[in-house]
Design a protein around this motif. Structure first.
Motif, PDB file in Angstrom:
ATOM      1  N   ARG A 190      20.598  55.606  59.816  1.00 45.77           N
ATOM      2  CA  ARG A 190      19.898  54.536  59.645  1.00 45.77           C
ATOM      3  C   ARG A 190      19.795  53.967  58.511  1.00 45.77           C
ATOM      4  NH1 ARG A 190      16.053  52.692  64.761  1.00 45.77           N
ATOM      5  NH2 ARG A 190      17.177  53.646  66.563  1.00 45.77           N
ATOM      6  N   ASP A 191      19.948  54.725  57.465  1.00 51.36           N
ATOM      7  CA  ASP A 191      19.770  54.207  56.212  1.00 51.36           C
ATOM      8  C   ASP A 191      21.063  54.100  55.399  1.00 51.36           C
ATOM      9  OD1 ASP A 191      20.421  57.041  56.031  1.00 51.36           O
ATOM     10  OD2 ASP A 191      18.885  57.551  54.503  1.00 51.36           O
ATOM     11  N   PHE A 192      22.196  54.136  56.080  1.00 51.56           N
ATOM     12  CA  PHE A 192      23.375  53.810  55.534  1.00 51.56           C
ATOM     13  C   PHE A 192      23.387  52.433  55.078  1.00 51.56           C
ATOM     14  CE2 PHE A 192      27.688  52.266  56.194  1.00 51.56           C
ATOM     15  CZ  PHE A 192      28.509  53.116  54.977  1.00 51.56           C
ATOM     16  N   ASP A 193      23.812  52.203  53.899  1.00 47.70           N
ATOM     17  CA  ASP A 193      23.678  50.746  53.317  1.00 47.70           C
ATOM     18  C   ASP A 193      25.207  50.234  53.484  1.00 47.70           C
ATOM     19  OD1 ASP A 193      23.594  48.497  51.772  1.00 47.70           O
ATOM     20  OD2 ASP A 193      22.656  49.428  50.191  1.00 47.70           O
ATOM     21  N   PHE A 194      25.490  49.489  54.744  1.00 46.62           N
ATOM     22  CA  PHE A 194      26.656  48.980  54.729  1.00 46.62           C
ATOM     23  C   PHE A 194      27.086  48.033  53.785  1.00 46.62           C
ATOM     24  CE2 PHE A 194      24.489  45.918  57.323  1.00 46.62           C
ATOM     25  CZ  PHE A 194      25.073  44.803  57.284  1.00 46.62           C
ATOM     26  N   LYS A 195      26.167  47.101  53.172  1.00 47.33           N
ATOM     27  CA  LYS A 195      26.283  46.014  52.476  1.00 47.33           C
ATOM     28  C   LYS A 195      27.054  46.586  51.005  1.00 47.33           C
ATOM     29  CE  LYS A 195      22.738  42.880  54.389  1.00 47.33           C
ATOM     30  NZ  LYS A 195      21.467  42.390  53.706  1.00 47.33           N
ATOM     31  N   ARG A 196      26.274  47.725  50.539  1.00 47.75           N
ATOM     32  CA  ARG A 196      26.925  48.242  49.368  1.00 47.75           C
ATOM     33  C   ARG A 196      28.182  49.127  49.629  1.00 47.75           C
ATOM     34  NH1 ARG A 196      25.908  50.154  44.514  1.00 47.75           N
ATOM     35  NH2 ARG A 196      26.438  52.361  43.928  1.00 47.75           N
ATOM     36  N   TYR A 197      28.179  49.968  50.697  1.00 48.97           N
ATOM     37  CA  TYR A 197      29.509  50.912  51.045  1.00 48.97           C
ATOM     38  C   TYR A 197      30.433  50.338  51.934  1.00 48.97           C
ATOM     39  CZ  TYR A 197      26.334  53.946  48.316  1.00 48.97           C
ATOM     40  OH  TYR A 197      25.733  54.567  47.368  1.00 48.97           O
ATOM     41  N   GLY A 198      30.262  49.168  52.616  1.00 45.86           N
ATOM     42  CA  GLY A 198      31.273  48.567  53.524  1.00 45.86           C
ATOM     43  C   GLY A 198      31.211  49.455  54.845  1.00 45.86           C
ATOM     44  N   VAL A 199      32.353  49.110  55.617  1.00 43.49           N
ATOM     45  CA  VAL A 199      32.207  49.869  57.046  1.00 43.49           C
ATOM     46  C   VAL A 199      33.674  50.541  57.296  1.00 43.49           C
ATOM     47  CG1 VAL A 199      30.749  48.279  58.007  1.00 43.49           C
ATOM     48  CG2 VAL A 199      33.251  47.393  58.017  1.00 43.49           C
ATOM     49  N   LEU A 200      34.283  50.766  56.165  1.00 44.11           N
ATOM     50  CA  LEU A 200      35.817  51.493  56.530  1.00 44.11           C
ATOM     51  C   LEU A 200      35.857  52.613  55.723  1.00 44.11           C
ATOM     52  CD1 LEU A 200      37.746  48.329  55.962  1.00 44.11           C
ATOM     53  CD2 LEU A 200      36.993  49.092  57.970  1.00 44.11           C
ATOM     54  N   GLY A 201      34.584  53.497  55.412  1.00 44.82           N
ATOM     55  CA  GLY A 201      34.812  54.715  54.687  1.00 44.82           C
ATOM     56  C   GLY A 201      34.071  55.874  55.168  1.00 44.82           C
ATOM     57  N   LYS A 202      34.600  57.021  55.347  1.00 38.16           N
ATOM     58  CA  LYS A 202      33.830  58.166  55.736  1.00 38.16           C
ATOM     59  C   LYS A 202      32.902  58.724  54.733  1.00 38.16           C
ATOM     60  CE  LYS A 202      37.733  59.051  59.084  1.00 38.16           C
ATOM     61  NZ  LYS A 202      38.755  60.227  59.547  1.00 38.16           N
ATOM     62  N   TYR A 203      33.295  58.762  53.506  1.00 37.75           N
ATOM     63  CA  TYR A 203      32.259  59.154  52.411  1.00 37.75           C
ATOM     64  C   TYR A 203      32.351  60.474  52.254  1.00 37.75           C
ATOM     65  CZ  TYR A 203      31.884  54.168  51.059  1.00 37.75           C
ATOM     66  OH  TYR A 203      32.309  53.055  50.665  1.00 37.75           O
ATOM     67  N   ASN A 204      33.127  61.559  52.865  1.00 42.78           N
ATOM     68  CA  ASN A 204      32.985  62.707  52.802  1.00 42.78           C
ATOM     69  C   ASN A 204      33.448  63.569  51.579  1.00 42.78           C
ATOM     70  OD1 ASN A 204      33.103  65.288  53.705  1.00 42.78           O
ATOM     71  ND2 ASN A 204      34.030  65.204  55.694  1.00 42.78           N
ATOM     72  N   GLU A 205      32.294  63.707  50.902  1.00 44.13           N
ATOM     73  CA  GLU A 205      32.159  64.541  49.559  1.00 44.13           C
ATOM     74  C   GLU A 205      32.734  65.917  49.799  1.00 44.13           C
ATOM     75  OE1 GLU A 205      31.709  63.625  46.771  1.00 44.13           O
ATOM     76  OE2 GLU A 205      31.117  65.071  45.391  1.00 44.13           O
TER      77      GLU A 205
ATOM     78  N   VAL B 167      39.960  54.183  49.905  1.00 47.32           N
ATOM     79  CA  VAL B 167      40.046  55.568  49.694  1.00 47.32           C
ATOM     80  C   VAL B 167      39.351  55.724  48.518  1.00 47.32           C
ATOM     81  CG1 VAL B 167      41.389  57.840  49.746  1.00 47.32           C
ATOM     82  CG2 VAL B 167      41.804  55.953  51.398  1.00 47.32           C
ATOM     83  N   ILE B 168      39.629  55.267  47.155  1.00 50.71           N
ATOM     84  CA  ILE B 168      39.204  55.666  46.072  1.00 50.71           C
ATOM     85  C   ILE B 168      37.686  55.367  46.045  1.00 50.71           C
ATOM     86  CG2 ILE B 168      39.436  54.907  43.632  1.00 50.71           C
ATOM     87  CD1 ILE B 168      42.462  54.531  43.866  1.00 50.71           C
ATOM     88  N   GLN B 169      37.050  54.429  46.757  1.00 53.45           N
ATOM     89  CA  GLN B 169      35.797  54.016  46.649  1.00 53.45           C
ATOM     90  C   GLN B 169      35.144  55.139  47.500  1.00 53.45           C
ATOM     91  OE1 GLN B 169      34.766  49.847  47.828  1.00 53.45           O
ATOM     92  NE2 GLN B 169      32.954  50.918  49.248  1.00 53.45           N
ATOM     93  N   GLU B 170      35.827  55.600  48.534  1.00 49.98           N
ATOM     94  CA  GLU B 170      35.199  56.635  49.150  1.00 49.98           C
ATOM     95  C   GLU B 170      34.962  57.965  48.269  1.00 49.98           C
ATOM     96  OE1 GLU B 170      36.338  57.755  53.171  1.00 49.98           O
ATOM     97  OE2 GLU B 170      37.866  56.384  53.168  1.00 49.98           O
ATOM     98  N   TRP B 171      35.950  58.399  47.642  1.00 49.01           N
ATOM     99  CA  TRP B 171      35.829  59.495  46.788  1.00 49.01           C
ATOM    100  C   TRP B 171      34.897  59.306  45.687  1.00 49.01           C
ATOM    101  CZ3 TRP B 171      42.012  59.578  47.324  1.00 49.01           C
ATOM    102  CH2 TRP B 171      42.028  60.525  48.193  1.00 49.01           C
ATOM    103  N   TYR B 172      34.820  57.893  45.388  1.00 52.82           N
ATOM    104  CA  TYR B 172      34.182  57.782  43.856  1.00 52.82           C
ATOM    105  C   TYR B 172      32.496  57.583  44.192  1.00 52.82           C
ATOM    106  CZ  TYR B 172      32.561  55.379  39.558  1.00 52.82           C
ATOM    107  OH  TYR B 172      31.804  55.162  38.529  1.00 52.82           O
ATOM    108  N   HIS B 173      32.251  57.186  45.623  1.00 54.74           N
ATOM    109  CA  HIS B 173      30.845  57.218  46.012  1.00 54.74           C
ATOM    110  C   HIS B 173      30.349  58.428  46.914  1.00 54.74           C
ATOM    111  CE1 HIS B 173      30.115  53.391  43.876  1.00 54.74           C
ATOM    112  NE2 HIS B 173      31.213  52.813  44.472  1.00 54.74           N
ATOM    113  N   GLY B 174      31.263  59.271  47.417  1.00 57.75           N
ATOM    114  CA  GLY B 174      31.112  60.224  48.370  1.00 57.75           C
ATOM    115  C   GLY B 174      29.583  61.061  48.263  1.00 57.75           C
ATOM    116  N   SER B 175      29.535  61.417  46.865  1.00 52.57           N
ATOM    117  CA  SER B 175      28.154  62.156  46.651  1.00 52.57           C
ATOM    118  C   SER B 175      26.836  61.271  46.826  1.00 52.57           C
ATOM    119  CB  SER B 175      28.144  62.510  45.192  1.00 52.57           C
ATOM    120  OG  SER B 175      28.019  61.620  44.226  1.00 52.57           O
ATOM    121  N   GLU B 176      26.891  59.887  46.994  1.00 53.62           N
ATOM    122  CA  GLU B 176      25.750  59.104  47.161  1.00 53.62           C
ATOM    123  C   GLU B 176      25.407  58.722  48.603  1.00 53.62           C
ATOM    124  OE1 GLU B 176      27.520  56.015  43.293  1.00 53.62           O
ATOM    125  OE2 GLU B 176      26.603  55.356  45.476  1.00 53.62           O
ATOM    126  N   VAL B 177      26.417  59.103  49.502  1.00 55.99           N
ATOM    127  CA  VAL B 177      26.322  58.847  50.972  1.00 55.99           C
ATOM    128  C   VAL B 177      25.987  60.062  51.785  1.00 55.99           C
ATOM    129  CG1 VAL B 177      27.317  57.833  53.033  1.00 55.99           C
ATOM    130  CG2 VAL B 177      27.830  56.935  50.811  1.00 55.99           C
TER     131      VAL B 177
END
Length: 290
Positions: free
Chosen positions: A129-144, A180-190
């Motif tokens: 519920r705290d996932f920020d879709f406005k910041r991270y979009g809706v197309l990433g798995k953000y799997n660190e 994909v690069i955005q996922e890897w870059y922000h993975g530790s934040e999500v």
């Protein structure tokens, strides 16, 4: 962002992400979202189930390989609030006003019977519920943990008895290097999706998908996408999505302000129209030289 992620990003850009791995991955530990579909039939079932189960849907079914499965393919929401189930129904009905159902007849290969299916289900991401879709979009798995969880085990990256085919290669939601690069870059934040897994990841690798469900540890959020995933890579003005907690809120994309609540987006549109009407109402100057 780890150095290994830069290497992974380079691998994606140079070779492309694999959509045909030696095993077909479902939901993996560390993923921030569980992908599923919403149909009219599912909406009806939800109203009669206090602890509904959702099936994992791969982004591109045509990419499925014939080399077994890994990961988790069911998600149970224990004691899902009735208000949230009703809100999902409302989101589905609202989306169908703009994206009507399409029905297709399919013949069952075993019985020969014709079945009518909804061929354009709505795509859904189940997130914290705290996932920020406005910041991270809706197309990433953000799997660190992807390099560790997805490429280790089952023979490793170059294992699995398939020569140089990855045992569990990366399968993005969409084929887009920037995302994909955005996922890897922000993975530790999500944060990963808060679920209890039914078995260790290694135990899910085999010829059939594991149908014992992962279970939500806390209330989750549903993001309903009326359009294809590709439409959200670079959304057009007015592209919509629905955020469902215990109620439903529609958002629309505005190029200057990104995602706005639908009412605020409409105000923006009204302001533009008023401005254009004011411009049209101004006295027109005669052409120069008159």
């Amino acid at each position: 962002m780890r150095a290994g992620h830069y290497a992974g990003a380079f691998f994606f850009l140079f070779f492309g992400a694999s959509t045909a791995s030696a095993t077909n991955p479902g939901f993996l530990p560390g993923d921030c979202c569980f992908l599923t579909n919403l149909t009219q039939e599912k909406v009806k079932d939800l109203q009669n189930s206090n602890s509904p189960t959702f099936s994992y849907k791969v982004p591109d079914p045509l990419s499925m390989a014939f080399c077994g499965y890994s990961g988790y393919w069911r998600l149970e929401i224990p004691d899902m609030p009735q208000a949230q189930r009703a809100a999902l129904k409302a989101a589905y009905e609202s989306a169908r006003e703009f994206q009507p159902r399409e029905l297709t007849e399919l013949k069952d290969s075993e019985t020969g019977r014709l079945e009518v299916i909804e061929s354009n289900p709505l795509r859904v991401l189940v997130v914290n519920r705290d996932f920020d879709f406005k910041r991270y979009g809706v197309l990433g798995k953000y799997n660190e943990a992807w390099p560790k969880e997805s490429l280790a085990g089952a023979g490793g990256f170059f294992g699995g008895g398939s020569g140089s085919t990855p045992a569990r290669s990366y399968v993005p939601i969409v084929q887009n290097a920037e995302i994909v690069i955005q996922e890897w870059y922000h993975g530790s934040e999500v944060a990963p999706l808060a679920v209890e897994l039914p078995a260790p990841l290694e135990a899910t690798v085999g010829g059939k998908p594991v149908l014992q469900p992962a279970k939500a540890k806390k209330p989750l959020r549903f993001i309903v996408l009326p359009e294809r995933f590709e439409s959200y890579v670079k959304p057009e003005d007015g592209t919509s999505l629905y955020v469902v907690d215990d109620d439903v809120v529609e958002y629309r994309y505005h190029p200057g302000d990104r995602w706005l609540k639908a009412a605020d987006w409409e105000k923006k549109q009204d302001g533009v129209e008023e401005h254009l009407r004011a411009v049209d109402a101004q006295p027109k100057s005669p052409p120069s030289g008159w």
